[in-house]
Design a protein around this motif. Structure first.
Motif, PDB file in Angstrom:
ATOM      1  N   LYS A   1      18.712 -21.144 -20.455  1.00  0.00           N
ATOM      2  CA  LYS A   1      19.472 -22.147 -19.718  1.00  0.00           C
ATOM      3  C   LYS A   1      20.892 -21.635 -19.481  1.00  0.00           C
ATOM      4  O   LYS A   1      21.546 -21.150 -20.409  1.00  0.00           O
ATOM      5  CB  LYS A   1      19.518 -23.463 -20.494  1.00  0.00           C
ATOM      6  CG  LYS A   1      20.315 -24.569 -19.803  1.00  0.00           C
ATOM      7  CD  LYS A   1      20.287 -25.852 -20.591  1.00  0.00           C
ATOM      8  CE  LYS A   1      18.922 -26.493 -20.553  1.00  0.00           C
ATOM      9  NZ  LYS A   1      18.576 -26.987 -19.191  1.00  0.00           N
ATOM     10  N   ALA A   2      21.362 -21.758 -18.251  1.00  0.00           N
ATOM     11  CA  ALA A   2      22.718 -21.301 -17.927  1.00  0.00           C
ATOM     12  C   ALA A   2      23.754 -22.283 -18.466  1.00  0.00           C
ATOM     13  O   ALA A   2      23.562 -23.505 -18.458  1.00  0.00           O
ATOM     14  CB  ALA A   2      22.869 -21.155 -16.418  1.00  0.00           C
ATOM     15  N   LEU A   3      24.867 -21.738 -18.940  1.00  0.00           N
ATOM     16  CA  LEU A   3      26.024 -22.524 -19.367  1.00  0.00           C
ATOM     17  C   LEU A   3      27.209 -22.184 -18.468  1.00  0.00           C
ATOM     18  O   LEU A   3      27.301 -21.071 -17.944  1.00  0.00           O
ATOM     19  CB  LEU A   3      26.399 -22.212 -20.815  1.00  0.00           C
ATOM     20  CG  LEU A   3      25.392 -22.525 -21.913  1.00  0.00           C
ATOM     21  CD1 LEU A   3      25.965 -22.110 -23.261  1.00  0.00           C
ATOM     22  CD2 LEU A   3      25.029 -24.000 -21.927  1.00  0.00           C
ATOM     23  N   LYS A   4      28.111 -23.129 -18.317  1.00  0.00           N
ATOM     24  CA  LYS A   4      29.356 -22.856 -17.612  1.00  0.00           C
ATOM     25  C   LYS A   4      30.380 -22.359 -18.625  1.00  0.00           C
ATOM     26  O   LYS A   4      30.647 -23.026 -19.620  1.00  0.00           O
ATOM     27  CB  LYS A   4      29.868 -24.109 -16.910  1.00  0.00           C
ATOM     28  CG  LYS A   4      28.980 -24.584 -15.767  1.00  0.00           C
ATOM     29  CD  LYS A   4      29.574 -25.811 -15.089  1.00  0.00           C
ATOM     30  CE  LYS A   4      28.686 -26.284 -13.946  1.00  0.00           C
ATOM     31  NZ  LYS A   4      29.262 -27.490 -13.274  1.00  0.00           N
TER      32      LYS A   4
ATOM     33  N   PHE B   1      27.505 -34.067 -29.605  1.00  0.00           N
ATOM     34  CA  PHE B   1      27.850 -34.185 -28.191  1.00  0.00           C
ATOM     35  C   PHE B   1      27.173 -33.066 -27.409  1.00  0.00           C
ATOM     36  O   PHE B   1      26.831 -32.008 -27.941  1.00  0.00           O
ATOM     37  CB  PHE B   1      29.366 -34.185 -27.967  1.00  0.00           C
ATOM     38  CG  PHE B   1      30.108 -33.005 -28.558  1.00  0.00           C
ATOM     39  CD1 PHE B   1      30.294 -31.841 -27.829  1.00  0.00           C
ATOM     40  CD2 PHE B   1      30.650 -33.076 -29.841  1.00  0.00           C
ATOM     41  CE1 PHE B   1      30.998 -30.762 -28.361  1.00  0.00           C
ATOM     42  CE2 PHE B   1      31.352 -32.008 -30.383  1.00  0.00           C
ATOM     43  CZ  PHE B   1      31.535 -30.848 -29.644  1.00  0.00           C
ATOM     44  N   ALA B   2      26.963 -33.328 -26.127  1.00  0.00           N
ATOM     45  CA  ALA B   2      26.190 -32.418 -25.283  1.00  0.00           C
ATOM     46  C   ALA B   2      27.085 -31.385 -24.617  1.00  0.00           C
ATOM     47  O   ALA B   2      28.233 -31.668 -24.243  1.00  0.00           O
ATOM     48  CB  ALA B   2      25.433 -33.203 -24.221  1.00  0.00           C
ATOM     49  N   ILE B   3      26.542 -30.192 -24.458  1.00  0.00           N
ATOM     50  CA  ILE B   3      27.160 -29.142 -23.649  1.00  0.00           C
ATOM     51  C   ILE B   3      26.432 -29.025 -22.311  1.00  0.00           C
ATOM     52  O   ILE B   3      27.039 -28.852 -21.266  1.00  0.00           O
ATOM     53  CB  ILE B   3      27.146 -27.808 -24.404  1.00  0.00           C
ATOM     54  CG1 ILE B   3      28.122 -27.873 -25.595  1.00  0.00           C
ATOM     55  CG2 ILE B   3      27.506 -26.652 -23.485  1.00  0.00           C
ATOM     56  CD1 ILE B   3      28.131 -26.620 -26.436  1.00  0.00           C
ATOM     57  N   ALA B   4      25.105 -29.141 -22.382  1.00  0.00           N
ATOM     58  CA  ALA B   4      24.253 -29.126 -21.188  1.00  0.00           C
ATOM     59  C   ALA B   4      22.977 -29.865 -21.553  1.00  0.00           C
ATOM     60  O   ALA B   4      22.787 -30.251 -22.718  1.00  0.00           O
ATOM     61  CB  ALA B   4      23.955 -27.686 -20.759  1.00  0.00           C
ATOM     62  N   ASP B   5      22.107 -30.093 -20.581  1.00  0.00           N
ATOM     63  CA  ASP B   5      20.836 -30.760 -20.869  1.00  0.00           C
ATOM     64  C   ASP B   5      20.069 -29.989 -21.938  1.00  0.00           C
ATOM     65  O   ASP B   5      19.770 -28.800 -21.769  1.00  0.00           O
ATOM     66  CB  ASP B   5      19.984 -30.864 -19.604  1.00  0.00           C
ATOM     67  CG  ASP B   5      20.546 -31.861 -18.594  1.00  0.00           C
ATOM     68  OD1 ASP B   5      21.357 -32.709 -19.016  1.00  0.00           O
ATOM     69  OD2 ASP B   5      20.166 -31.781 -17.412  1.00  0.00           O
TER      70      ASP B   5
END
Length: 284
Positions: free
Chosen positions: A166-169, A230-234
């Motif tokens: 999964k890509a992260l920003k 807390f979320a960083i991405a889905d």
């Protein structure tokens, strides 16, 4: 007979092709890290001598002991200045082009600084310095900090690796006159994105700046540790019982309580990142 011959020819032709794909997807090198309490040590060779460097993705600059740079033929000179996340200033003399070797990889960063880890923590006195991401500037690396493995990817192995991740920003942070290198990941909040540093040198906590704590569900005024989620991405979350909300100059700092749960690939040339869940052993 014609059918058998045709089959054998097809089989022979397919073997080199498969082997070629395997070779092309081979990374540049892979290094086994050494466990150092809740963190990891990178074994290297400098000036022909084995050295052990604490692996610190938030260190910015690679820092070496005075003995190490002296053995490498450098007389430290000048000054480099940076700021730690609590706002305190750090100054160090510098050395240029000190060659650091790993199996299958050699790098001479434009600058390294000095550090005495034993002075900061007597338990780290036997270490020879700090290995930071500027050792891998321009490369793509994969960190598996659950099993202690660092991989320097080739272009082919990078493409193969991230196809299922999964890509992260992220943003690349370059302080100390552009010589340092660290990575900050985007964390969405109701007010807008904040950016938290990936820090393998932080062995036991997740730190969220007091100024953004409430936006990820934490109490900015609590002095003791608290539970964070807390979320960083889905599908990618920070979950820990060891979060703190100090007054720091960063939005946050994601230490080993986060990093040990994920395999993270960082393209330090293009400023890209990907993540996948780490495989856990039965003991973990």
């Amino acid at each position: 007979m014609h059918i058998v011959v045709t089959f054998l020819i097809a089989l022979l032709l397919s073997v080199p092709a498969a082997a070629q794909v395997q070779v092309q997807a081979t990374p540049e090198t892979s290094v086994k890290l050494e466990q150092w309490r809740s963190r990891w040590v990178l074994p290297v060779t400098i000036a022909g001598k084995p050295r052990r460097l604490l692996f610190d993705t938030a260190g910015g600059l690679t820092l070496l002991s005075r003995d190490t740079v002296t053995q490498a033929g450098c007389t430290p000179w000048g000054r480099l200045t940076g700021f730690r996340m609590f706002g305190d200033r750090g100054d160090t003399a510098r050395c240029s082009e000190v060659a650091i070797e790993l199996p299958g990889y050699r790098v001479a960063p434009p600058a390294v600084g000095l550090i005495n880890l034993g002075k900061l923590n007597p338990l780290d006195a036997e270490l020879d310095g700090l290995a930071s991401l500027n050792m891998f500037d321009g490369k793509a690396i994969t960190l598996d900090l659950a099993s202690g493995e660092l991989t320097i990817e080739s272009e082919a192995s990078l493409s193969h690796r991230v196809a299922s991740m999964k890509a992260l920003k992220v943003r690349l942070s370059r302080e100390v006159q552009g010589l340092a290198l660290a990575v900050l990941v985007e964390v969405p909040t109701s007010k807008g994105p904040v950016w938290m540093e990936l820090d393998s040198g932080n062995g036991g906590t997740v730190l969220v700046g007091k100024h953004v704590a409430e936006f990820v569900g934490l109490d900015p005024n609590k002095q003791t540790k608290q539970r964070a989620r807390f979320a960083i991405a889905d599908g990618v979350e920070v979950q820990t019982a060891d979060a703190f909300t100090p007054d720091i100059i960063l939005d946050g700092n994601l230490g080993m309580p986060f990093l040990k749960n994920w395999i993270i690939t960082l393209d330090l040339r293009r400023g890209l990142a990907w993540v996948a869940a780490a495989k856990r052993s039965a003991q973990q």
